[in-house]
Enzyme design. Structure first.
Site, PDB file in Angstrom:
ATOM      1  N   ASN A  13       0.878  -1.188   0.000  1.00 28.74           N
ATOM      2  CA  ASN A  13       0.000   0.000   0.000  1.00 28.74           C
ATOM      3  C   ASN A  13       0.907   1.227   0.000  1.00 28.74           C
ATOM      4  O   ASN A  13       1.498   1.557   1.016  1.00 28.74           O
ATOM      5  CB  ASN A  13      -0.886  -0.038   1.257  1.00 28.74           C
ATOM      6  CG  ASN A  13      -1.721   1.226   1.402  1.00 28.74           C
ATOM      7  OD1 ASN A  13      -1.776   2.064   0.505  1.00 28.74           O
ATOM      8  ND2 ASN A  13      -2.381   1.368   2.553  1.00 28.74           N
ATOM      9  N   LYS A  15       0.084   4.207  -0.199  1.00 30.96           N
ATOM     10  CA  LYS A  15      -0.553   5.385   0.421  1.00 30.96           C
ATOM     11  C   LYS A  15      -0.353   6.604  -0.499  1.00 30.96           C
ATOM     12  O   LYS A  15      -0.247   6.416  -1.717  1.00 30.96           O
ATOM     13  CB  LYS A  15      -0.019   5.592   1.837  1.00 30.96           C
ATOM     14  CG  LYS A  15      -0.111   4.300   2.661  1.00 30.96           C
ATOM     15  CD  LYS A  15       0.091   4.477   4.123  1.00 30.96           C
ATOM     16  CE  LYS A  15      -0.043   3.114   4.810  1.00 30.96           C
ATOM     17  NZ  LYS A  15       0.042   3.200   6.265  1.00 30.96           N
ATOM     18  N   HIS A  98      -9.315   0.946   5.057  1.00 24.79           N
ATOM     19  CA  HIS A  98      -8.040   1.149   5.746  1.00 24.79           C
ATOM     20  C   HIS A  98      -8.248   2.093   6.937  1.00 24.79           C
ATOM     21  O   HIS A  98      -9.068   3.015   6.869  1.00 24.79           O
ATOM     22  CB  HIS A  98      -7.009   1.728   4.767  1.00 24.79           C
ATOM     23  CG  HIS A  98      -5.632   1.731   5.318  1.00 24.79           C
ATOM     24  ND1 HIS A  98      -5.192   2.694   6.191  1.00 24.79           N
ATOM     25  CD2 HIS A  98      -4.613   0.846   5.164  1.00 24.79           C
ATOM     26  CE1 HIS A  98      -3.944   2.405   6.532  1.00 24.79           C
ATOM     27  NE2 HIS A  98      -3.570   1.299   5.938  1.00 24.79           N
ATOM     28  N   GLU A 100      -6.655   4.526   7.935  1.00 26.20           N
ATOM     29  CA  GLU A 100      -6.478   5.955   7.620  1.00 26.20           C
ATOM     30  C   GLU A 100      -7.735   6.518   6.968  1.00 26.20           C
ATOM     31  O   GLU A 100      -8.078   7.681   7.166  1.00 26.20           O
ATOM     32  CB  GLU A 100      -5.231   6.146   6.738  1.00 26.20           C
ATOM     33  CG  GLU A 100      -3.957   5.941   7.551  1.00 26.20           C
ATOM     34  CD  GLU A 100      -2.781   5.378   6.786  1.00 26.20           C
ATOM     35  OE1 GLU A 100      -2.777   5.427   5.538  1.00 26.20           O
ATOM     36  OE2 GLU A 100      -1.844   4.875   7.448  1.00 26.20           O
ATOM     37  N   GLU A 170      -4.906  -4.991  10.703  1.00 24.42           N
ATOM     38  CA  GLU A 170      -3.928  -3.910  10.857  1.00 24.42           C
ATOM     39  C   GLU A 170      -4.182  -3.160  12.159  1.00 24.42           C
ATOM     40  O   GLU A 170      -5.030  -2.260  12.213  1.00 24.42           O
ATOM     41  CB  GLU A 170      -4.040  -2.921   9.688  1.00 24.42           C
ATOM     42  CG  GLU A 170      -3.666  -3.498   8.348  1.00 24.42           C
ATOM     43  CD  GLU A 170      -3.054  -2.446   7.431  1.00 24.42           C
ATOM     44  OE1 GLU A 170      -1.988  -2.722   6.886  1.00 24.42           O
ATOM     45  OE2 GLU A 170      -3.621  -1.353   7.285  1.00 24.42           O
ATOM     46  N   GLY A 176       2.876   2.437  10.641  1.00 22.71           N
ATOM     47  CA  GLY A 176       3.798   3.556  10.447  1.00 22.71           C
ATOM     48  C   GLY A 176       4.552   3.957  11.705  1.00 22.71           C
ATOM     49  O   GLY A 176       5.204   4.991  11.740  1.00 22.71           O
ATOM     50  N   SER A 216       3.846  -2.017  10.228  1.00 27.40           N
ATOM     51  CA  SER A 216       5.306  -2.080  10.388  1.00 27.40           C
ATOM     52  C   SER A 216       5.878  -3.460  10.065  1.00 27.40           C
ATOM     53  O   SER A 216       6.869  -3.883  10.663  1.00 27.40           O
ATOM     54  CB  SER A 216       5.720  -1.627  11.795  1.00 27.40           C
ATOM     55  OG  SER A 216       5.318  -0.279  12.015  1.00 27.40           O
ATOM     56  N   GLY A 237       3.074  -1.056   4.201  1.00 22.27           N
ATOM     57  CA  GLY A 237       3.125   0.370   3.888  1.00 22.27           C
ATOM     58  C   GLY A 237       4.541   0.782   3.544  1.00 22.27           C
ATOM     59  O   GLY A 237       5.018   0.575   2.427  1.00 22.27           O
TER      60      GLY A 237
HETATM   61  P1  13P Z   1       3.329   0.433   7.577  1.00 19.34           P
HETATM   62  O1  13P Z   1       3.840  -0.851   6.980  1.00 19.34           O
HETATM   63  O2  13P Z   1       4.018   1.657   7.042  1.00 19.34           O
HETATM   64  O3  13P Z   1       3.238   0.381   9.058  1.00 19.34           O
HETATM   65  O4  13P Z   1       1.810   0.581   7.043  1.00 19.34           O
HETATM   66  C1  13P Z   1       0.953  -0.487   7.175  1.00 19.34           C
HETATM   67  C2  13P Z   1      -0.291  -0.168   6.434  1.00 19.34           C
HETATM   68  O5  13P Z   1      -1.065   0.672   6.839  1.00 19.34           O
HETATM   69  C3  13P Z   1      -0.538  -0.876   5.187  1.00 19.34           C
HETATM   70  O6  13P Z   1      -1.829  -0.658   4.736  1.00 19.34           O
END
Ligand code: 13P
Length: 255
Positions: A13, A15, A98, A100, A170, A176, A216, A237
């Site tokens: 992803n 983002k 997601h 976010e 997640e 992140g 992560s 991510g």
């Molecule tokens: P990170 O791998 O940057 O923590 O993000 C995970 C994520 O939200 C994937 O959709």
């Protein structure tokens, strides 16, 4: 638990990262790095990179996904993109719900359900995200919350349509932050999600569903997370923007 009953899928992803030009460079670096992948590999770039991503990945191990999809077929929904718009381009997957999107754009379990249904009805595979915040984990409501999110997201999704659904666990506190869930924590919740799927669709159907962990996940911790019986893949991510790291995760899922 028989992992051979389902497909391991690693999805990146991106983002809101990479312009179309930068995205092209990233894909060109990723293609040789995942050429030997023994699992499904998906990249989910921003909408602006999707046409080029589909073109560049034709005939390769990489499939293309979107980061979101609207639930209506068309109409007055400024800023949104429909499932048909994506499938016409050759997109095969769409991330739905997601954290976010839930946190910053008002997505609810109900809108996640509508988006998931629209995605699968159009032939996309929906990657449905669920997961608890730090406050919810500390309060001890993780299981209840994730069960509820999973159930509502799948309302009116048929057993046939479930074949086009991936669940992604997640935990919001791990996204992140560099703070990964332990393999045991990931397994515990992924197993609970499979338990809910079993209640809704029967054990056999539940065993066929790919459940990813995200938060992560990186080149260093992927193998341990993916060794767990209910962790079938990853939604990545930050590490999906680094070809060597992403390839390492793909390798761990291919083992
Ligand atoms: P990170 O791998 O940057 O923590 O993000 C995970 C994520 O939200 C994937 O959709």
């Amino acid at each position: 638990m028989d992992k051979t009953k389902r497909k391991a899928v690693i999805a990146g992803n991106w983002k809101m990262n990479k312009t179309a030009g930068e995205g092209k460079e990233l894909i060109e670096a990723l293609l040789p790095a995942v050429v030997d992948a023994g699992c499904g590999v998906v990249i989910c770039p921003p909408f602006t990179s999707i046409p080029a991503a589909v073109e560049l990945t034709k005939g390769s191990r990489l499939s293309v996904g979107a980061q979101n999809v609207h639930f209506e077929k068309n109409g007055a929904f400024t800023g949104e993109v429909s499932a048909d718009m994506l499938t016409e381009l050759g997109v095969e997957y769409a991330i739905v719900g997601h954290s976010e999107r839930r946190q910053y754009f008002g997505e609810t379990d109900e809108s996640v359900n509508l988006r998931a249904k629209a995605a699968v009805a159009a032939g996309l595979t929906a990657i449905v995200c669920v997961g608890e915040s730090l406050a919810q984990r500390e309060q001890g409501v993780t299981m209840e919350l994730v069960r509820l999110q999973t159930k509502v997201a799948l309302r009116d999704v048929s057993a046939e349509e479930l074949k086009k659904v991936i669940l992604a666990y997640e935990p919001v506190w791990a996204i992140g932050t560099g703070r990964t869930a332990t393999a045991e924590q990931a397994e515990e919740v992924c197993a609970a999600i499979r338990g809910v799927l079993g209640e809704l669709y029967g054990q056999q159907a539940a065993e066929g569903v790919t459940i990813q962990y995200g938060g992560s996940m990186n080149a260093g911790n992927a193998a341990e997370l993916l060794s767990k019986p209910n962790v079938d893949g990853g939604l990545i991510g930050g590490a999906s923007l680094k070809p060597a790291d992403f390839a390492e995760i793909v390798k761990a899922a291919s083992a």
